[in-house]
Enzyme design. Structure first.
Site, PDB file in Angstrom:
ATOM      1  N   SER A 257       0.855  -1.172   0.000  1.00 29.33           N
ATOM      2  CA  SER A 257       0.000   0.000   0.000  1.00 29.33           C
ATOM      3  C   SER A 257       0.897   1.230   0.000  1.00 29.33           C
ATOM      4  O   SER A 257       2.119   1.123  -0.003  1.00 29.33           O
ATOM      5  CB  SER A 257      -0.891   0.001   1.244  1.00 29.33           C
ATOM      6  OG  SER A 257      -0.082   0.291   2.376  1.00 29.33           O
ATOM      7  N   LYS A 258       0.244   2.377   0.043  1.00 32.03           N
ATOM      8  CA  LYS A 258       0.991   3.640  -0.011  1.00 32.03           C
ATOM      9  C   LYS A 258       2.057   3.735   1.085  1.00 32.03           C
ATOM     10  O   LYS A 258       3.058   4.413   0.915  1.00 32.03           O
ATOM     11  CB  LYS A 258       0.018   4.817   0.119  1.00 32.03           C
ATOM     12  CG  LYS A 258      -0.771   5.050  -1.148  1.00 32.03           C
ATOM     13  CD  LYS A 258      -1.185   6.520  -1.261  1.00 32.03           C
ATOM     14  CE  LYS A 258      -2.010   6.746  -2.520  1.00 32.03           C
ATOM     15  NZ  LYS A 258      -3.434   6.813  -2.252  1.00 32.03           N
TER      16      LYS A 258
END
Ligand code: GLU
Length: 491
Positions: A257-258
């Site tokens: 994810s980010k």
């Protein structure tokens, strides 16, 4: 094609509700590779029925980035095909038709429960420790009750009647047979109150009408698959084959994810990753040849890819490996090709003008040739090579301290300048001879002569070959930079 054998048809079906990311690209790639390997068809379908979360910009971004990666589709937006339209938002009537078919056959029903009522009952169930599935309240409404709800102005959803017993099996090509108890699946929604379909419903209708033979997607959809299979069965549709890909993890073992850094394809594109390097890297996230080959040409990858060697375990995203791979591909290109890819980065940083003169173009080609071995991503060029373009480049304080702040340096630079001035032409060989003669003449070591000159010309201690870079700068500019350095000593 053998008439008895169904043509392989796979699809990538993104929901345009966010940036197109690495996980989506990997799914698209595995579908594309499978289609190309089997000489089948790869279809792009945009699942944009969620009017609030879907954005046209995101659809465009998927389309642009798939093109950039070179994952071309046989049917879908822009190319069209026999089973379109390929945007679900343009197919709403089709879903309605099938929902009504299920209603007529008693396999689905109108549900008038409001969101608040559902929430309330769900909370109660949770308090009692029961699974929060829909309780089937509207399954057997009488005509009377239905009329009453309608008069209250309630807008119904259409729910699917999930069999209350039995088991639904998902035969997964990668994971084998997985069973789901029907009684744990609540009656789920097919059409929302605005008559738009849910993901599970539209997905089944389209995969059927688009004659999809294999559904290859992320394993985050595994729990949707039994629901979809129940719809296939209710409509007497043939179920496609399924392959659920393990997710991609970050280094710490959690879902990529980010938090792990950039995940959008646009980011990698802007940063200067080559599309084929990204494709090659993504292909290895969950798939490998028996001899762990790392670099593949397009033809090789298509030839060697198969679902049998797609792993069940999650793959870990490793930016260092992607960088390495990108560097490998940059090195394999012709300098002029690298140069033309570097130009946009140089322009963006204002290092070159919009219009590039032939002389400058040649200079960029030479810079590309020199830096090609060191570049991991194209955008690094502006830091590596800005001194070529900037007359007032910065002298790194550390470089000055280490290489220039020596008593003999002004003398040496003056001598170098004098000798260079006398050169008739300015080639790498001549410059090398000249500098080597200087070392002998004044009993310097080569380092004592080369290092200060490098800092004088570039402001830094590392970079491409000294003679090469000097020739790219040209005699006049070299002399100017020596003067500039000498002026620093005066101050
Ligand atoms: N629209 C779904 C998604 O983006 C597609 C899943 C599927 O391939 O069935 O996750």
């Amino acid at each position: 094609m053998n008439k008895n054998k169904r043509e392989i048809r796979v699809r990538f079906a993104p929901s345009p509700t966010g940036e197109f990311h690495l996980g989506g690209a990997r799914t698209a790639l595995f579908n594309w590779l499978f289609a190309r390997h089997c000489k089948g068809k790869f279809i792009l379908r945009i699942e944009d029925t969620d009017a609030i979360r879907s954005k046209n910009d995101f659809s465009q971004s998927v389309i642009e980035n798939l093109k950039w990666l070179g994952l071309d589709w046989n049917e879908g937006p822009e190319v069209e095909g026999s089973y379109g339209p390929y945007f679900q938002s343009q197919r709403l009537q089709i879903y309605k038709k099938y929902a009504y078919k299920l209603l007529e056959e008693g396999k689905a029903y109108f549900c008038y429960c409001t969101q608040e009522e559902l929430e309330e009952r769900k909370r109660e169930k949770q308090k009692e420790g029961k699974p929060p599935k829909y309780d089937g309240r509207c399954r057997n409404l009488s005509e009377e009750e239905r009329k009453h709800f309608k008069e209250e102005g309630r807008k119904p959803v259409v729910r699917f009647k999930v069999p209350q017993e039995g088991i639904t099996y998902v035969e997964d090509l990668l994971r084998g047979k997985i069973s789901f108890e029907n009684k744990l699946i609540g009656d789920f929604v097919l059409l929302k109150s605005d008559e738009t379909p849910t993901y599970n419903f539209a997905n089944v209708i389209d995969d059927t009408l688009m004659k999809i033979t294999h559904v290859i997607r992320g394993d985050d959809h595994l729990s949707n698959t039994p629901r979809q299979i129940l719809i296939y069965q209710a409509l007497n549709f043939q179920t496609p084959q399924f392959a659920h890909l393990s997710m991609i993890l970050g280094k710490d073992g959690t879902k990529l994810s980010k938090r792990h850094g950039a995940t959008s394809i646009s980011y990698y594109r802007k940063k200067g990753y080559l599309p084929w390097a990204v494709v090659n890297y993504l292909a290895l996230l969950g798939w490998a040849t028996s001899d762990s080959q790392q670099l593949f040409s397009k033809e090789e990858l298509i030839k060697k890819f198969n679902l049998e060697r797609v792993g069940k375990n999650p793959a870990v995203f490793d930016i260092k490996k992607l960088e390495w791979m990108n560097g490998e591909y940059i090195r394999r290109m012709k300098p002029e090709e690298v140069a033309s890819l570097l130009i946009p980065y140089l322009k963006e940083k204002g290092l070159v003008k919009e219009r590039i003169e032939p002389k400058e173009k040649e200079m960029i080609r030479k810079i590309a040739q020199m830096e090609q071995n060191r570049l991991k991503v194209l955008s690094e060029i502006t830091d590596l090579a800005d001194f070529f373009f900037k007359k007032d480049f910065i002298y790194e304080p550390k470089a000055v301290e280490k290489r220039l702040n020596k008593e003999y340096v002004p003398f040496l630079l003056k001598e170098t300048k004098k000798e260079i001035n006398e050169l008739a032409s300015f080639t790498e060989e001549e410059l090398e001879d000249l500098l080597r003669n200087l070392t002998k003449k004044f009993s310097f070591s080569t380092g004592e002569v080369f290092h200060p000159l490098r800092v004088a010309l570039t402001g830094r201690t590392r970079g491409p070959g000294l003679f090469e870079l000097a020739v790219v700068l040209g005699k006049e500019e070299v002399l100017r930079r020596i003067d500039k350095t000498l002026a620093m000593f005066k101050n």
